[in-house]
Design an enzyme around this catalytic site. Structure first.
Site, PDB file in Angstrom:
ATOM      1  N   ASP A 126      -2.189   3.685   2.208  1.00 15.03           N
ATOM      2  CA  ASP A 126      -2.338   4.007   0.795  1.00 15.03           C
ATOM      3  C   ASP A 126      -1.534   5.262   0.468  1.00 15.03           C
ATOM      4  O   ASP A 126      -1.554   6.227   1.228  1.00 15.03           O
ATOM      5  CB  ASP A 126      -3.824   4.234   0.473  1.00 15.03           C
ATOM      6  CG  ASP A 126      -4.121   4.148  -1.002  1.00 15.03           C
ATOM      7  OD1 ASP A 126      -3.425   4.820  -1.778  1.00 15.03           O
ATOM      8  OD2 ASP A 126      -5.045   3.423  -1.384  1.00 15.03           O
ATOM      9  N   HIS A 166      -0.235  -6.285  -6.042  1.00  8.95           N
ATOM     10  CA  HIS A 166      -0.598  -4.948  -6.526  1.00  8.95           C
ATOM     11  C   HIS A 166       0.626  -4.051  -6.684  1.00  8.95           C
ATOM     12  O   HIS A 166       0.764  -3.365  -7.707  1.00  8.95           O
ATOM     13  CB  HIS A 166      -1.598  -4.317  -5.556  1.00  8.95           C
ATOM     14  CG  HIS A 166      -2.041  -2.954  -5.964  1.00  8.95           C
ATOM     15  ND1 HIS A 166      -2.961  -2.733  -6.970  1.00  8.95           N
ATOM     16  CD2 HIS A 166      -1.694  -1.715  -5.503  1.00  8.95           C
ATOM     17  CE1 HIS A 166      -3.147  -1.430  -7.114  1.00  8.95           C
ATOM     18  NE2 HIS A 166      -2.399  -0.796  -6.248  1.00  8.95           N
TER      19      HIS A 166
END
Length: 412
Positions: free
Chosen positions: A225, A320
């Protein structure tokens, strides 16, 4: 404006003699010192004497590296609290932050709890912010920035009002868990008679030196992330999208930022049962190394135009990383510094875990809002996520020596 102000060395005897207290910091650089001739020891990836000074043009916790332990808290001013009382609270907080950044007790002449005794500053940072109602309650409506308006409602939000919003925001982060909780408790004690804690959320990530790529960490979905985070220290254009630098901005805000917080529960009981290929397609990156499905390494630019021989995009239309990319959001840029959380089990026997999403930007109207609108309209991850809490705060510039955070606003 510099990213890394000078750092004053600390001596180990000073730290231990003062109780090894956490440093509450605003600034940039981290320094580790050791007494001459002292042997090193295994600290589990921590640097106990890593110190980030309090004073600086920008509060720490924005551009500084992500520490593994964090507490996010919001507080509400008590009825009848006026501007002088609020200024007194910010003065006390800033004073405690400055003292603890030098390895001293939070309040001069007062005994400390000893919770973090011997732990050192441990690269602890504390960041202060103001919510929309802070300005209303103190008669500062005219000074409230337009960008601090309420966030719009997004499809499928299930927000808990008790864990959203707030007048004051505090972010505490450190390499050592006791240092972090000690600092939070010290600040909470200073609010007596002025404010009450509205909510606290606690998160974690991997410790420094544990092998995680610089600037990224694995979330509880197993994905790296923060790969596409901007690099404001080396790119003035990126910096201008994270910090308020406009010459016409009020002095108390110039060098500050806006932060959006979201508690995002991950439906791990469903996600973990999916095939790896399905999970990678939903994100657009490989689980193993974070590289985009178009090839390369983690930091290889994503080729959103790449297609398979049959014409199907390599990066799915609802992936995403496609929907969140600046290219599809008029260049919208945020610096994401979130932490994972795990709060046990819910009443329905599903796991209560996910991410404390923390995003810094120069204006949420051109940063978070357009990106979230686009994600809410078709992100493949959305079926595995629940947004349960939300807040927006404006974070003032850092404090100069002898000043406190927000002084120019409260005394202007």
């Amino acid at each position: 404006m510099t990213d890394r102000p000078a750092v004053t060395p600390l001596r180990r005897r000073t730290l231990l003699g003062a109780g090894g207290l956490a440093a509450l910091a605003a600034g940039g650089a981290v320094l580790t010192t050791a007494a001459p001739g002292e042997s090193t020891r295994d600290t589990g990836g921590r640097e106990p004497e890593a110190r980030i000074p309090f004073h600086g043009p920008t509060q720490a916790g924005i551009l500084t590296r992500r520490q593994p332990h964090a507490h996010l808290a919001a507080l509400d001013l008590l009825p009848g609290v006026d501007r002088p009382l609020a200024a007194g609270l910010l003065r006390a907080w800033s004073g405690a932050a400055d003292r603890m950044s030098r390895g001293e007790t939070p309040v001069e002449g007062e005994a400390d709890t000893g919770v973090a005794l011997g732990a050192g500053p441990a690269a602890l940072t504390v960041t202060f912010g103001f919510g929309p109602e802070f300005f209303e309650r103190l008669g500062l409506t005219a000074a409230r920035p337009e960008a601090l308006g309420p966030l719009p409602a997004f499809p499928d939000d299930r927000l808990d009002p008790a864990r959203s919003g707030g007048d004051l925001f505090v972010q505490v982060a450190a390499d050592d868990p006791l240092v972090a909780v000690h600092a939070l408790r010290a600040l909470q004690r200073l609010t007596r008679g002025t404010a009450l804690t509205r909510w606290v959320m606690s998160g974690f990530t991997r410790p420094p030196g544990a092998g995680a790529p610089d600037g990224t960490h694995r979330n509880l979905m197993g994905q790296l992330d923060g790969t596409a985070n901007p690099t404001p220290a080396g790119d003035p254009a990126h910096r201008a999208r994270i910090l308020v630098t406009a010459p016409d901005a009020p002095g108390w805000l110039r060098g500050g930022s806006y932060v959006v917080l979201r508690r995002i529960r991950m439906l791990l009981d469903h996600w973990e049962g999916l095939p790896e290929a399905h999970r990678e397609q939903a994100v657009g990156r490989r689980v193993s190394d974070g590289a985009p499905l178009t090839g390369g390494t983690e930091h290889t630019p994503v080729d959103l135009d790449a297609a398979r021989p049959d014409g199907v995009p390599v990066i799915a239309t609802n992936a995403h990383i496609r929907l969140a990319a600046p290219r599809g959001n008029a260049g919208a840029t945020m610096l994401r510094r979130g932490w994972s959380y795990h709060d046990g089990m819910r009443a329905d026997r599903t796991v209560d875990a996910g991410m404390l999403f923390v995003a810094w930007q120069t204006d949420p109207r051109t940063g978070f809002v357009p990106v979230q609108h686009r994600l809410a309209r078709g992100d493949a991850l959305s079926r595995y996520l629940v947004h349960e809490a939300s807040a927006l705060f404006v974070v003032p510039a850092g404090a100069a020596p002898g000043e406190y955070v927000g002084q120019a606003l409260l005394e202007g």
